[in-house]
Write a protein that holds these residues in place. Structure first.
Motif, short mmCIF file in Angstrom:
data_model
loop_
_atom_site.label_atom_id
_atom_site.label_comp_id
_atom_site.label_asym_id
_atom_site.label_seq_id
_atom_site.Cartn_x
_atom_site.Cartn_y
_atom_site.Cartn_z
N GLY A 138 -71.14 -20.64 -1.95
CA GLY A 138 -72.57 -20.61 -2.26
C GLY A 138 -72.89 -19.66 -3.40
O GLY A 138 -73.77 -19.95 -4.23
N ALA A 139 -72.18 -18.54 -3.47
CA ALA A 139 -72.41 -17.59 -4.56
C ALA A 139 -71.97 -18.19 -5.90
O ALA A 139 -72.62 -17.97 -6.93
CB ALA A 139 -71.67 -16.29 -4.29
N VAL A 140 -70.88 -18.97 -5.87
CA VAL A 140 -70.42 -19.62 -7.09
C VAL A 140 -71.42 -20.68 -7.53
O VAL A 140 -71.72 -20.82 -8.71
CB VAL A 140 -69.02 -20.24 -6.89
CG1 VAL A 140 -68.60 -21.05 -8.11
CG2 VAL A 140 -68.00 -19.15 -6.61
N ARG A 141 -71.92 -21.47 -6.56
CA ARG A 141 -72.93 -22.48 -6.90
C ARG A 141 -74.14 -21.83 -7.56
O ARG A 141 -74.67 -22.33 -8.56
CB ARG A 141 -73.37 -23.22 -5.64
CG ARG A 141 -72.31 -24.09 -5.01
CD ARG A 141 -72.91 -24.93 -3.88
NE ARG A 141 -71.89 -25.64 -3.15
CZ ARG A 141 -71.41 -25.27 -1.98
NH1 ARG A 141 -71.86 -24.18 -1.39
NH2 ARG A 141 -70.48 -25.98 -1.37
N THR A 142 -74.61 -20.73 -7.00
CA THR A 142 -75.77 -20.06 -7.55
C THR A 142 -75.50 -19.54 -8.95
O THR A 142 -76.31 -19.71 -9.87
CB THR A 142 -76.19 -18.90 -6.63
OG1 THR A 142 -76.52 -19.41 -5.34
CG2 THR A 142 -77.40 -18.16 -7.21
N ALA A 143 -74.34 -18.89 -9.14
CA ALA A 143 -74.00 -18.35 -10.46
C ALA A 143 -73.86 -19.47 -11.48
O ALA A 143 -74.35 -19.35 -12.62
CB ALA A 143 -72.71 -17.54 -10.37
N ALA A 144 -73.21 -20.58 -11.09
CA ALA A 144 -73.06 -21.71 -12.02
C ALA A 144 -74.41 -22.31 -12.36
O ALA A 144 -74.69 -22.64 -13.52
CB ALA A 144 -72.15 -22.77 -11.41
#
Length: 217
Positions: free
Chosen positions: A160-166
């Motif tokens: 989820g953190a990667v999705r948000t950053a992307a």
């Protein structure tokens, strides 16, 4: 070469087939050198060379599928890049023009597919200027072609953190790219950025009306 053929090449390379190893190299190296280039600039080839020494050494012990292999190679490359930055105390991407990053060669290099306005010279320059977490998330999702879970393993973060950053990185790119190119980077509505194999959309339409991070698969 399609994903099934590459998967067979992975298994054969693990059994010691040199030609299959070269096939994997031609698939993965263009992605890795762009990823490393955004982190270490002109030293990307040195970093990926170090990474491939470890990849070749440890390939037999790798367990996983093709996506897992790409994530594993990206993890090794990232570690070598961060080691390099610690040694050199150099800011990431500070000394390599984006046009040189796009053109960096690899032995037997194949053309990386167009990425819907992302993998242009201007866009790569903008990616290198994003905050580190956003830049790495965009590069791993779009250039290396990892899903959020695999990218999270590379970065040591939750999917989820990667999705948000992307998502945030792509939105920032969309705001700064020319109008035509921004359509490929936008996280709002119908914007999409395809992975190098063209198999998965990176950004789905945001129908939530909220931050939109949930729309990044």
């Amino acid at each position: 070469m399609d994903e099934d053929e590459l998967g067979r090449a992975l298994r054969a390379a693990q059994d010691g087939d040199e030609e299959s190893f070269r096939v994997l190299y031609r698939d993965v190296q263009p992605r890795l050198i762009r990823f490393a280039g955004a982190l270490v600039g002109a030293d990307a080839e040195d970093v990926t060379s170090e990474a491939w020494l470890q990849i070749a050494r440890d390939l037999r012990s790798f367990r996983g599928d093709l996506d897992g292999f790409r994530g594993w190679t990206a993890t090794i490359t990232r570690h070598r890049a961060l080691d390099h930055l610690r040694r050199k105390s150099r800011r990431p991407g500070s000394d390599l023009p984006a046009e040189e990053l796009v053109a960096l060669p690899a032995a037997g290099d194949t053309e990386l597919d167009a990425l819907d306005g992302i993998a242009t010279e201007g866009a790569l320059r903008l990616i290198s200027e994003l905050p580190r977490d956003q830049a790495e998330a965009v590069l791993l999702r779009v250039v290396v072609g990892l899903d959020a879970k695999s990218a999270g393993k590379v970065l040591g973060k939750r999917a989820g953190a990667v999705r948000t950053a992307a998502y945030r990185g792509l939105r920032r790119l969309a705001e700064r790219l020319p109008e035509g190119a921004a359509e490929g980077a936008s996280g709002a509505g119908a914007a999409r950025a395809a992975d190098p194999g063209g198999a998965r959309p990176l950004v789905k339409g945001d129908k939530s009306g909220g931050t939109g991070a949930e729309g990044v698969s």
